[in-house]
Motif scaffolding. Structure first.
Motif: not given
Length: 321
Positions: A200-201, A236-242, A203-209
Protein backbone atom coordinates in the motif's frame (compact mmCIF):
# COMPACT_ATOMS: atom_id res chain seq x y z
CA UNK A 1 9.31 -1.08 4.04
CA UNK A 2 10.86 1.64 6.15
CA UNK A 3 12.02 0.20 9.48
CA UNK A 4 10.09 2.74 11.56
CA UNK A 5 6.74 1.98 9.92
CA UNK A 6 4.68 -0.52 11.90
CA UNK A 7 1.73 -1.97 10.02
CA UNK A 8 -1.43 -1.93 12.19
CA UNK A 9 -2.40 -5.37 13.49
CA UNK A 10 -5.65 -5.65 15.48
CA UNK A 11 -6.41 -8.52 17.86
CA UNK A 12 -10.20 -8.66 17.69
CA UNK A 13 -10.43 -10.78 20.85
CA UNK A 14 -9.28 -7.78 22.89
CA UNK A 15 -12.59 -6.04 22.23
CA UNK A 16 -14.07 -8.21 24.97
CA UNK A 17 -11.59 -7.27 27.68
CA UNK A 18 -9.76 -4.46 29.43
CA UNK A 19 -8.01 -3.43 26.21
CA UNK A 20 -11.20 -2.57 24.32
CA UNK A 21 -10.57 1.17 24.31
CA UNK A 22 -7.01 0.78 23.04
CA UNK A 23 -8.18 -1.68 20.38
CA UNK A 24 -10.93 0.65 19.17
CA UNK A 25 -8.40 3.50 19.06
CA UNK A 26 -6.06 1.34 16.97
CA UNK A 27 -8.86 0.59 14.49
CA UNK A 28 -9.74 4.29 14.29
CA UNK A 29 -6.13 5.33 13.71
CA UNK A 30 -5.71 2.63 11.04
CA UNK A 31 -8.84 3.80 9.22
CA UNK A 32 -7.72 7.43 9.31
CA UNK A 33 -4.03 7.04 8.54
CA UNK A 34 -3.63 3.72 6.75
CA UNK A 35 -6.92 2.65 5.17
CA UNK A 36 -5.73 -0.87 6.03
CA UNK A 37 -5.29 -3.07 9.07
CA UNK A 38 -4.75 -6.76 9.72
CA UNK A 39 -7.10 -8.80 11.92
CA UNK A 40 -6.08 -11.61 14.26
CA UNK A 41 -8.46 -13.73 16.36
CA UNK A 42 -11.36 -12.79 14.10
CA UNK A 43 -13.44 -15.88 14.87
CA UNK A 44 -13.21 -17.65 11.51
CA UNK A 45 -12.06 -21.26 12.14
CA UNK A 46 -8.46 -21.85 11.16
CA UNK A 47 -9.19 -25.33 9.84
CA UNK A 48 -11.72 -23.81 7.42
CA UNK A 49 -9.10 -21.32 6.23
CA UNK A 50 -6.51 -24.08 5.84
CA UNK A 51 -8.91 -26.20 3.78
CA UNK A 52 -9.83 -23.26 1.55
CA UNK A 53 -6.17 -22.44 0.95
CA UNK A 54 -5.44 -26.07 0.06
CA UNK A 55 -8.41 -26.36 -2.29
CA UNK A 56 -7.80 -22.96 -3.92
CA UNK A 57 -4.23 -23.91 -4.75
CA UNK A 58 -5.31 -27.34 -5.99
CA UNK A 59 -8.03 -25.76 -8.13
CA UNK A 60 -5.50 -23.40 -9.70
CA UNK A 61 -3.05 -26.19 -10.53
CA UNK A 62 -5.74 -28.43 -11.97
CA UNK A 63 -8.02 -26.00 -13.81
CA UNK A 64 -6.50 -22.51 -14.02
CA UNK A 65 -2.75 -22.83 -14.55
CA UNK A 66 -2.93 -23.94 -18.17
CA UNK A 67 -5.45 -21.21 -18.98
CA UNK A 68 -3.08 -18.66 -17.45
CA UNK A 69 -0.18 -19.89 -19.59
CA UNK A 70 -2.37 -19.71 -22.69
CA UNK A 71 -3.35 -16.14 -21.77
CA UNK A 72 0.33 -15.20 -21.52
CA UNK A 73 1.02 -16.58 -24.98
CA UNK A 74 -2.05 -14.92 -26.51
CA UNK A 75 -0.95 -11.51 -25.18
CA UNK A 76 2.75 -12.07 -25.95
CA UNK A 77 3.59 -11.91 -22.26
CA UNK A 78 5.57 -15.15 -22.09
CA UNK A 79 8.83 -13.35 -22.91
CA UNK A 80 8.33 -9.90 -21.27
CA UNK A 81 10.92 -8.05 -23.29
CA UNK A 82 9.52 -4.62 -22.39
CA UNK A 83 7.62 -3.21 -19.41
CA UNK A 84 3.87 -3.92 -19.51
CA UNK A 85 1.47 -1.39 -17.97
CA UNK A 86 -1.98 -2.42 -19.24
CA UNK A 87 -2.24 -6.07 -18.12
CA UNK A 88 -2.01 -7.76 -14.71
CA UNK A 89 -0.06 -10.95 -13.98
CA UNK A 90 -2.93 -12.77 -12.26
CA UNK A 91 -5.33 -15.66 -12.65
CA UNK A 92 -8.79 -14.99 -11.23
CA UNK A 93 -12.40 -16.06 -10.95
CA UNK A 94 -15.32 -14.37 -9.19
CA UNK A 95 -17.91 -15.63 -6.75
CA UNK A 96 -21.11 -13.68 -6.09
CA UNK A 97 -22.80 -14.17 -2.70
CA UNK A 98 -25.32 -11.31 -2.41
CA UNK A 99 -27.89 -10.47 -3.59
CA UNK A 100 -27.77 -13.77 -5.50
CA UNK A 101 -25.12 -16.45 -5.54
CA UNK A 102 -23.36 -17.86 -8.62
CA UNK A 103 -21.48 -20.43 -6.56
CA UNK A 104 -23.16 -23.34 -8.31
CA UNK A 105 -22.53 -21.89 -11.76
CA UNK A 106 -18.73 -21.87 -11.48
CA UNK A 107 -17.30 -24.81 -13.45
CA UNK A 108 -14.75 -27.28 -12.09
CA UNK A 109 -15.33 -26.59 -8.38
CA UNK A 110 -15.65 -29.70 -6.23
CA UNK A 111 -18.63 -30.05 -3.90
CA UNK A 112 -16.24 -29.76 -0.96
CA UNK A 113 -14.74 -26.54 -2.33
CA UNK A 114 -18.18 -25.00 -2.97
CA UNK A 115 -19.39 -25.88 0.52
CA UNK A 116 -16.26 -24.43 2.12
CA UNK A 117 -16.49 -21.21 0.11
CA UNK A 118 -20.19 -20.86 0.98
CA UNK A 119 -19.40 -21.24 4.68
CA UNK A 120 -16.41 -18.90 4.45
CA UNK A 121 -18.43 -16.28 2.56
CA UNK A 122 -21.18 -16.24 5.19
CA UNK A 123 -18.66 -15.89 8.01
CA UNK A 124 -16.94 -13.03 6.18
CA UNK A 125 -20.28 -11.34 5.59
CA UNK A 126 -20.98 -11.46 9.34
CA UNK A 127 -17.46 -10.22 10.12
CA UNK A 128 -17.87 -7.33 7.69
CA UNK A 129 -21.09 -6.23 9.37
CA UNK A 130 -19.45 -6.50 12.80
CA UNK A 131 -16.58 -4.32 11.59
CA UNK A 132 -18.92 -1.75 10.07
CA UNK A 133 -20.56 -1.37 13.48
CA UNK A 134 -17.13 -0.87 15.08
CA UNK A 135 -16.52 1.90 12.57
CA UNK A 136 -19.92 3.40 13.43
CA UNK A 137 -18.96 3.40 17.10
CA UNK A 138 -15.67 5.15 16.40
CA UNK A 139 -17.36 7.69 14.13
CA UNK A 140 -20.17 8.49 16.58
CA UNK A 141 -22.79 7.08 14.20
CA UNK A 142 -25.69 4.99 15.41
CA UNK A 143 -25.19 1.24 15.31
CA UNK A 144 -26.24 -0.16 11.94
CA UNK A 145 -25.90 3.18 10.12
CA UNK A 146 -23.33 1.98 7.57
CA UNK A 147 -25.14 -1.27 6.86
CA UNK A 148 -28.38 0.64 6.35
CA UNK A 149 -26.72 3.03 3.88
CA UNK A 150 -25.14 0.10 2.05
CA UNK A 151 -28.43 -1.77 1.83
CA UNK A 152 -30.40 0.56 -0.43
CA UNK A 153 -33.72 -1.11 -1.22
CA UNK A 154 -32.26 -4.50 -2.22
CA UNK A 155 -29.59 -5.14 0.41
CA UNK A 156 -25.81 -4.93 0.08
CA UNK A 157 -23.75 -6.69 -2.57
CA UNK A 158 -21.08 -9.15 -1.52
CA UNK A 159 -18.65 -11.10 -3.65
CA UNK A 160 -15.25 -12.73 -3.69
CA UNK A 161 -12.36 -12.45 -6.13
CA UNK A 162 -10.23 -15.60 -6.02
CA UNK A 163 -6.77 -14.88 -7.39
CA UNK A 164 -3.45 -16.58 -7.91
CA UNK A 165 -0.29 -14.67 -8.76
CA UNK A 166 2.06 -17.22 -10.37
CA UNK A 167 5.86 -16.86 -10.41
CA UNK A 168 7.04 -14.23 -12.89
CA UNK A 169 10.44 -14.51 -14.62
CA UNK A 170 10.85 -10.72 -14.83
CA UNK A 171 9.02 -9.03 -11.93
CA UNK A 172 10.39 -5.64 -12.88
CA UNK A 173 8.43 -5.76 -16.15
CA UNK A 174 4.84 -6.28 -14.91
CA UNK A 175 2.69 -5.94 -11.79
CA UNK A 176 0.57 -8.71 -10.37
CA UNK A 177 -2.15 -6.07 -10.00
CA UNK A 178 -1.69 -2.41 -10.89
CA UNK A 179 -2.07 0.32 -8.28
CA UNK A 180 -5.66 1.33 -7.49
CA UNK A 181 -8.11 2.09 -4.72
CA UNK A 182 -11.13 -0.18 -4.28
CA UNK A 183 -14.45 1.30 -5.35
CA UNK A 184 -16.73 -0.30 -2.82
CA UNK A 185 -17.13 -0.50 0.93
CA UNK A 186 -15.17 -2.92 3.10
CA UNK A 187 -12.71 -5.47 1.73
CA UNK A 188 -11.69 -8.59 3.64
CA UNK A 189 -8.61 -10.40 2.32
CA UNK A 190 -7.37 -13.89 3.09
CA UNK A 191 -3.89 -13.85 1.61
CA UNK A 192 -1.02 -16.29 1.26
CA UNK A 193 1.08 -16.39 4.42
CA UNK A 194 4.25 -17.51 2.66
CA UNK A 195 4.41 -15.52 -0.60
CA UNK A 196 4.22 -11.75 -0.18
CA UNK A 197 3.44 -9.10 -2.78
CA UNK A 198 0.65 -6.82 -1.51
CA UNK A 199 1.77 -3.22 -0.94
CA UNK A 200 0.00 0.00 0.00
CA UNK A 201 1.05 3.59 -0.57
CA UNK A 202 1.58 5.48 2.69
CA UNK A 203 3.05 8.99 2.76
CA UNK A 204 4.56 8.47 -0.67
CA UNK A 205 6.24 5.16 0.29
CA UNK A 206 5.16 1.68 -0.83
CA UNK A 207 4.73 -0.42 2.32
CA UNK A 208 4.50 -4.22 2.41
CA UNK A 209 1.37 -5.73 3.95
CA UNK A 210 2.87 -8.51 6.07
CA UNK A 211 1.64 -12.03 5.32
CA UNK A 212 0.51 -13.34 8.74
CA UNK A 213 -0.89 -16.84 9.03
CA UNK A 214 -4.67 -17.03 9.56
CA UNK A 215 -5.07 -13.26 9.46
CA UNK A 216 -7.70 -11.29 7.55
CA UNK A 217 -6.48 -8.05 5.98
CA UNK A 218 -9.07 -5.26 6.00
CA UNK A 219 -9.05 -2.26 3.70
CA UNK A 220 -11.51 0.55 3.11
CA UNK A 221 -13.06 1.35 -0.26
CA UNK A 222 -14.00 4.68 -1.81
CA UNK A 223 -17.57 4.57 -0.45
CA UNK A 224 -16.39 4.67 3.16
CA UNK A 225 -14.22 7.68 2.36
CA UNK A 226 -17.28 9.43 0.94
CA UNK A 227 -19.64 8.49 3.79
CA UNK A 228 -17.09 9.63 6.40
CA UNK A 229 -16.49 12.82 4.38
CA UNK A 230 -12.80 12.01 4.17
CA UNK A 231 -12.14 11.14 7.82
CA UNK A 232 -11.44 7.55 6.77
CA UNK A 233 -9.48 6.90 3.59
CA UNK A 234 -9.33 4.45 0.72
CA UNK A 235 -5.67 3.87 -0.11
CA UNK A 236 -3.79 3.03 -3.29
CA UNK A 237 -2.46 -0.52 -3.24
CA UNK A 238 -0.88 -2.95 -5.68
CA UNK A 239 0.44 -6.51 -5.99
CA UNK A 240 4.06 -7.04 -6.96
CA UNK A 241 5.07 -10.12 -8.91
CA UNK A 242 7.65 -12.53 -7.50
CA UNK A 243 10.19 -14.81 -9.14
CA UNK A 244 9.44 -17.63 -6.70
CA UNK A 245 6.16 -18.95 -5.34
CA UNK A 246 2.51 -18.77 -6.33
CA UNK A 247 0.67 -16.21 -4.18
CA UNK A 248 -2.95 -16.94 -3.25
CA UNK A 249 -5.37 -14.05 -2.65
CA UNK A 250 -9.04 -14.38 -1.70
CA UNK A 251 -10.54 -10.88 -1.49
CA UNK A 252 -14.17 -10.44 -0.45
CA UNK A 253 -15.97 -7.16 -1.11
CA UNK A 254 -18.85 -6.00 1.11
CA UNK A 255 -20.28 -3.24 -1.08
CA UNK A 256 -23.40 -1.08 -1.24
CA UNK A 257 -26.38 -2.33 -3.23
CA UNK A 258 -26.67 -0.98 -6.75
CA UNK A 259 -29.38 1.54 -5.83
CA UNK A 260 -27.83 2.61 -2.51
CA UNK A 261 -27.67 6.39 -2.13
CA UNK A 262 -24.19 7.31 -0.98
CA UNK A 263 -23.46 10.64 0.69
CA UNK A 264 -21.47 12.01 3.63
CA UNK A 265 -23.06 11.30 7.00
CA UNK A 266 -24.54 14.67 8.10
CA UNK A 267 -22.89 14.50 11.52
CA UNK A 268 -19.45 14.19 9.87
CA UNK A 269 -19.81 17.29 7.69
CA UNK A 270 -18.26 20.31 9.35
CA UNK A 271 -19.61 23.75 8.64
CA UNK A 272 -17.84 25.52 5.75
CA UNK A 273 -15.73 22.42 4.99
CA UNK A 274 -15.46 20.76 1.59
CA UNK A 275 -18.04 18.06 1.23
CA UNK A 276 -17.75 14.82 -0.69
CA UNK A 277 -20.31 14.12 -3.44
CA UNK A 278 -23.67 12.36 -3.17
CA UNK A 279 -24.61 9.75 -5.77
CA UNK A 280 -26.16 6.36 -6.44
CA UNK A 281 -23.60 3.57 -6.06
CA UNK A 282 -24.30 2.03 -9.47
CA UNK A 283 -23.49 5.35 -11.14
CA UNK A 284 -20.15 5.41 -9.36
CA UNK A 285 -19.38 1.85 -10.46
CA UNK A 286 -20.13 2.69 -14.08
CA UNK A 287 -17.50 5.40 -13.86
CA UNK A 288 -15.02 3.30 -11.87
CA UNK A 289 -15.18 0.46 -14.37
CA UNK A 290 -13.37 2.64 -16.87
CA UNK A 291 -10.87 4.39 -14.61
CA UNK A 292 -9.96 1.86 -11.90
CA UNK A 293 -6.23 2.42 -12.28
CA UNK A 294 -6.44 6.21 -12.17
CA UNK A 295 -6.48 8.41 -9.03
CA UNK A 296 -9.72 8.50 -7.03
CA UNK A 297 -9.92 12.29 -6.65
CA UNK A 298 -11.12 12.97 -10.23
CA UNK A 299 -13.81 10.33 -9.72
CA UNK A 300 -15.11 12.14 -6.66
CA UNK A 301 -15.11 15.44 -8.54
CA UNK A 302 -16.85 13.88 -11.52
CA UNK A 303 -19.60 12.48 -9.34
CA UNK A 304 -20.45 16.01 -8.25
CA UNK A 305 -21.57 16.44 -11.83
CA UNK A 306 -22.30 13.06 -13.39
CA UNK A 307 -22.41 14.65 -16.82
CA UNK A 308 -18.68 15.29 -16.51
CA UNK A 309 -17.78 11.62 -16.29
CA UNK A 310 -17.17 11.34 -20.01
CA UNK A 311 -14.07 13.51 -19.57
CA UNK A 312 -12.22 10.83 -17.58
CA UNK A 313 -11.09 8.70 -20.54
CA UNK A 314 -12.08 5.16 -19.45
CA UNK A 315 -9.17 2.74 -19.87
CA UNK A 316 -10.18 -0.54 -18.20
CA UNK A 317 -13.01 -2.80 -17.13
CA UNK A 318 -13.54 -4.28 -13.67
CA UNK A 319 -15.75 -6.85 -11.96
CA UNK A 320 -18.25 -4.92 -9.86
CA UNK A 321 -20.16 -7.74 -8.15
Amino acid sequence: MEKNIKFPVVDLSKLNGEERDQTMALVDDACQNWGFFELLNHGIPYDLMDNIERMTKEHYKKFMEQKFKEMLRSKNLDTLETEVENVDWESTFFLHHLPQTNLYDIPDMSDEYRAAMKDFGKRLENLAEELLDLLCENLGLEKGYLKKVFSGTKGPTFGTKVSNYPPCPKPEMIKGLRAHTDAGGLILLFQDDKVSGLQLLKDGVWVDVPPLKHSIVINLGDQLEVITNGKYKSIMHRVMTQKEGNRMSIASFYNPGSDAEISPAPSLVEKDSDEYPSFVFDDYMKLYAGVKFQPKEPRFEAMKNVAATTDLNPVATVETF
